[in-house]
Design an enzyme around this catalytic site. Structure first.
Site, short mmCIF file in Angstrom:
data_model
loop_
_atom_site.label_atom_id
_atom_site.label_comp_id
_atom_site.label_asym_id
_atom_site.label_seq_id
_atom_site.Cartn_x
_atom_site.Cartn_y
_atom_site.Cartn_z
N HIS A 188 0.84 -1.19 0.00
CA HIS A 188 0.00 0.00 0.00
C HIS A 188 0.88 1.25 0.00
CE1 HIS A 188 -3.08 -2.81 0.42
NE2 HIS A 188 -3.94 -2.11 1.14
N ARG A 229 -4.47 -11.14 -3.83
CA ARG A 229 -5.72 -10.42 -3.60
C ARG A 229 -6.29 -9.95 -4.92
NH1 ARG A 229 -7.75 -4.97 -0.54
NH2 ARG A 229 -6.13 -3.95 -1.76
N GLU A 287 -15.43 -5.19 3.78
CA GLU A 287 -14.86 -3.85 3.88
C GLU A 287 -15.86 -2.76 4.20
OE1 GLU A 287 -11.42 -3.30 0.97
OE2 GLU A 287 -12.63 -4.81 -0.04
N ASP A 326 -11.66 0.91 4.17
CA ASP A 326 -12.85 1.26 3.41
C ASP A 326 -14.07 1.40 4.30
OD1 ASP A 326 -12.40 1.30 0.31
OD2 ASP A 326 -11.15 -0.31 1.06
N ARG A 367 -5.39 -3.53 8.77
CA ARG A 367 -5.19 -2.20 9.35
C ARG A 367 -4.24 -1.37 8.49
NH1 ARG A 367 -6.73 -1.30 14.52
NH2 ARG A 367 -7.51 -3.05 15.72
N ARG A 403 -9.76 5.46 -3.34
CA ARG A 403 -9.21 4.55 -2.34
C ARG A 403 -9.12 5.27 -0.98
NH1 ARG A 403 -7.17 -0.19 -4.23
NH2 ARG A 403 -6.66 -0.32 -6.44
#
Length: 968
Positions: free
Chosen positions: A153, A444, A554, A595, A633, A765
């Site tokens: 990320h 994913r 989410e 999210d 997280r 996002r």
């Protein structure tokens, strides 16, 4: 170089240490800046003084002076000043890390009485205060495992080249406090600090190219090289010592307290840059890193274990291996080893050195394994698993572990315990923890991508559109196919490029070593068919060792519907049989903090996550299935981040059960693993918190607490959504008042800012959503809606109940403590500056309204925690020195915010005016700035003024992120 010698003395408090180190590094930086840019250094000195004056007085007149001075800078001066404050903030952050390290070290040495949370302290607390038998502690510890999953990320704003230089400065600064040195040694160490600071200043801090997923993986691997591989066995040693102190044996050699995972190169959710080939590459890279580490460890052991006494079992193994070498022609073996350029022991080992005989054989196999993996990188057509099987390479970690373990037991049997428990024990711990994969890769993908592939199949077979079927029909058809044996993919089926990539990914996974893969994560899971479809595609694409399939819930609605989805899955006899056969009866389930927070606000998301965990664990228990929760997280509070111990201790009782899986994202990786002491502390915190969660769980929430939390959640969500999704002007206000539209220029990650092409907040996002508000110092996603919910409860006379919840319920206390901590970092005055300069006058009333809500929220939080000011109470889960850290950072951050606003104004005005604007004739005059701007690969067609403002903006964004100590 003139440096105040008092800065070299060990201070008497952590706050004093912070101040002295901050002053020292600021002096070093100013000396470097004056050497290269004397005029800029003088201006930076003035700006810092003006900023300090405002931070102390909070007077509007002082802020206006700062704005006016910065507003008179030339564009090239803006770049240099922004870069100066960005570097000073990064250096200041090093002083905080060193202060934390020094404090922790002093606490472990007994020099300070600290509320230090550690595994040893947990043992003492559990035995002395809670009366837990020592044997129970041992059994619990021997059954718990923490899985830390590094994600790609994009929240690490700093280039790796700068991070490494800063890491060296941090190490030197720590050394100043730890070692007794002569005056000469101190001068040399200070010169070493200056060298790294100068090198950092002369390094372009802007990442000019977007990183590839492979780049992200290599960056993640660097933490294993620098800290993790070495600190894991060190941590095990400390745990063994703590166990011995309460009369218990060391941890079993076959138990792992930690496992490591990765999303780097496996997370393809909305990232077109992650392909099947990418996934294959990162698996090979991780295995290469592991093999290289073990190769070095084995070579070290060959020096250490020159022992001839051994057990009969080891002697027999050494004879077999020696005989095999003779049969293979000793001369040829020696020649091969010579070609491999072994530094030592390149000739055949004498049979009377059994340890070296075995280790020599292991070294040869590791070399062979490394060569095969190199070939796999070069030739993408090779099946990695088959290539390793076809050669004398390591594919099963037990083949590596067993001879090492045999050597260990041999040393124990001959009375050589000290030798056994030295390097060999560390190597055994490494092999057991990291295996041959180093860190297991998760895959994913978004749920609709799999449904589209199945839809293409059903339409080709003229069964209708899978996407158009109701959920009951989808589930029934999938279970029928899973129970049957017929091939699913018909010949000649046409797939779109996106659908073909999904299928290619599954087929690539089938060719990778099983131990390199962990779970298949389905983002935006909404129904049971999302899970069953992935299981079916795995089987049909040739995967014999099927991965765990983990649904990721989410949004708020998905969290509320999660228990029903798990009930449908586990209510199927076929699916229960499947997880029993392939996964030891374990179902993994991931919950998303990011999210859900963007969708409903922090309070409503936190409560939904709490209740969802309880409910899905209860569903699994009804079906006799063990459910492992995977916590997604982020690093910032807006995305579920916060202090580790607090986060774990505030989970619902009986939901962890000795098994915790959690993501480590972005800049959090550097914060938790960037330095050896910090890495040790991270391992310690996770171990102690999970142990206490099992043996000293928090009390169950009282019914009246739950009832009030339902009310708070409903009200906060309603207020949050009324602004974020229902106010027509909010989106425009957000785009104008924050740099969200400019964040994509940072090149901090390989994936786009939005999952889909959309101009709305729904498709954005969570990272840029939180990142943008962090830049303006408003942190809106963390607190919006909470103040209204608390005020409503207080008006109903429930203040005493709220205070009791804060005192007695770890979940509620943790929630408010994090809100308090984030609000302490906020600054409404800075936020109002963004509005005044960037937002259309018609929209500025919305900003005033939101700032009023911020003030009301702050008042409500302070009333519940019974404080007059934020962070008054050091027991709120943050470090006792957090208020001092925020104060020391503030004079560095404020100029960056002012420069960011001015730069955004200039860029937006230039974009609107084009070549006819007042800045059209600008040309940089300083040679160094001209050369810097020429580094932009997208400079063709970009006006010099626009290029200069782009650079300045990127630097301010990175600098503010450093000041807030998180991005998104």
């Amino acid at each position: 170089m003139m440096v105040d010698s008092s800065a070299l003395l060990m201070p008497t408090s952590a706050k004093q240490l912070l101040r002295d180190d901050d002053s020292l590094l600021r002096q070093v930086f100013f000396n470097v800046l004056r050497h290269h840019h004397p005029n800029t250094a003088n201006k930076v000195d003035v700006i810092y003084a003006l900023s300090q004056a405002w931070c102390k007085s909070k007077d509007d007149g002082d802020f206006e002076l700062l704005e006016k001075y910065l507003g008179n800078l030339k564009p090239e001066e803006c770049i240099l000043v922004a870069s100066s404050f960005s570097h000073m903030l990064n250096l200041h952050n090093l002083t905080e890390e060193v202060a934390n390290t020094q404090t922790e070290r002093a606490g472990r040495m007994g020099e300070l009485t600290l509320p230090t949370r550690s595994t040893n302290m947990s043992f003492i607390k559990l035995t002395n205060q809670n009366g837990v038998p020592a044997q129970k502690i041992y059994e619990t510890l021997c059954s718990q495992t923490v899985e830390l999953v590094f994600t790609a990320h994009p929240t690490q704003a700093f280039r790796q080249s700068l991070l490494k230089k800063y890491a060296r400065v941090r190490g030197y600064l720590d050394e100043l406090h730890n070692k007794r040195m002569s005056p000469y040694e101190k001068i040399e160490l200070l010169e070493a600090i200056r060298a790294q600071v100068q090198a950092a200043w002369r390094t372009d801090e802007i990442r000019r190219q977007k990183p590839t997923p492979q780049d992200e993986m290599r960056h993640g691997l660097s933490y294993f090289q620098q800290t993790i591989m070495d600190m894991v066995p060190t941590f095990y040693r400390r745990v063994d010592t703590a166990l011995a102190n309460i009369g218990l044996p060391r941890l079993p050699l076959n138990h792992r307290l930690f496992e490591f995972g990765s999303w780097m190169g496996g997370d393809r959710d909305g990232n077109p840059n992650v392909t099947a080939g990418t996934t294959r590459d990162v698996v090979v890279l991780a295995r290469l890193e592991a093999v290289n580490a073990y190769f070095q460890a084995v070579e070290t052991l060959m020096f250490d274990l020159s022992i001839w006494r051994c057990s009969p079992e080891l002697k027999a193994l050494a004879r077999r291996l020696a005989a095999r070498a003779v049969a293979a022609d000793p001369g040829r073996v020696a020649e091969e080893r010579k070609k491999r350029n072994y530094a030592d022991f390149w000739t055949p080992i004498a049979a009377n050195e059994p340890f070296r005989v075995v280790l020599s054989h292991m070294r040869d196999r590791l070399w062979q394994t490394r060569e095969v993996l190199h070939q796999c990188l070069i030739n993408p057509q090779l099946s990695v698993r088959q290539a390793l099987l076809d050669t004398d390479s390591y594919l099963d970690v037990q083949e590596l572990f067993e001879p090492l373990h045999l050597m260990y037991t041999s040393l124990l049997s001959t009375g050589d315990e000290s030798t056994a428990n030295h390097k060999l024990l560390d190597t055994l711990r490494q092999v057991q923890t990291f295996g041959l994969s180093l860190m297991k890769l998760d895959i994913r993908q978004e749920s609709t991508r799999h449904a589209e592939v199945i839809d293409a199949i059903t339409r080709h077979l003229e069964l209708g559109s899978f996407l158009a079927w109701p959920e009951e029909q989808r589930t029934s058809w999938l279970l029928g196919e899973l129970a049957g044996r017929r091939p699913l993919f018909p010949p000649g089926i046409e797939l779109s490029p996106d659908e073909a990539e999904v299928v290619t990914t599954f087929r690539t996974l089938a060719e990778l070593p099983t131990d390199s893969l962990h779970s298949y994560i389905i983002s935006m899971t909404r129904t049971a068919s999302d899970v069953l479809g992935v299981v079916l595609l795995m089987r049909e694409c040739g995967m014999t060792d099927l991965l765990k399939v983990a649904p990721l819930f989410e949004t708020l609605d998905d969290l509320h519907n999660a228990p029903g989805t798990i009930q449908t899955l586990l209510g199927s006899e076929w699916y229960k049989g499947h997880i029993s056969e392939h996964h030891d009866g374990v179902q993994e389930c991931m919950i998303g903090y990011s999210d859900s927070g963007k969708d409903a606000g922090r309070m409503a998301a936190a409560w939904a996550l709490f209740e969802t965990q309880e409910r899905i664990v209860a569903v699994a228990e009804q079906h006799g299935v063990r459910l492992i929760l995977f916590h997604g997280r982020g690093g910032s509070v807006g995305r579920g981040g916060g202090p580790t111990h607090m986060a774990i201790r505030s989970q619902p009782p009986a939901t962890i059960k000795g098994k915790l899986r959690v993501t480590i994202q972005g800049e959090t990786i550097e914060q938790q693993f960037g330095e050896r002491e910090v890495c040790f502390r991270t391992l310690d915190l996770y171990t102690s918190a999970v142990l206490e969660a099992c043996l000293d769980p928090p009390s169950a929430a009282l019914p009246e607490w739950r009832e009030l939390m339902n009310q708070l959640s409903e009200t906060s969500c309603k207020v949050y959504r009324s602004y974020v999704f229902q106010r027509p002007e909010f989106l425009e206000y957000f785009n104008l008042a924050t740099p969200v539209g400019e964040l994509g220029r940072l090149n901090i990650g390989s994936r786009p800012a939005s999952r889909k092409q959309t101009s709305g907040i729904e498709g954005l996002r969570a990272i840029p959503w939180v990142f943008a508000w962090t830049q303006t110092r408003f942190h809106l996603p963390v607190w919006l809606g909470i103040g209204d919910a608390l005020a409503e409860a207080v008006e109903q006379g429930k203040l005493p109940l709220l205070q009791a919840m804060y005192d007695e319920w770890p979940f509620f206390r943790g929630l408010l403590d994090l809100v308090e901590m984030v609000m302490a970092k906020a600054d409404p005055k800075v936020t109002s500056m963004y509005d005044a300069k960037l937002v259309r006058p018609e929209l500025q009333a919305l900003g005033d309204e939101l700032r009023a809500k911020f003030g009301a929220t702050k008042a409500q939080v302070l009333a519940i925690v019974r404080q007059d000011e934020l962070l008054e109470d050091p027991s709120n889960g943050a470090s006792p020195e957090l208020d001092e850290k925020i104060r020391l950072r503030a004079p560095y951050v404020a100029p960056l915010n002012v420069l960011q606003v001015q730069t955004l104004c200039n860029l937006r005005e230039f974009d609107a005016a084009g070549s006819s604007g007042p800045r059209a004739g600008y040309q940089p005059s300083e040679a160094e700035i001209i050369e810097l701007l020429s580094r932009d690969p997208h400079r063709d067609g970009k006006h010099p003024f626009q290029a200069a403002m782009d650079d300045c903006l990127m630097i301010t964004i990175k600098g503010v992120a450093a000041g807030m100590q998180n991005t998104g």
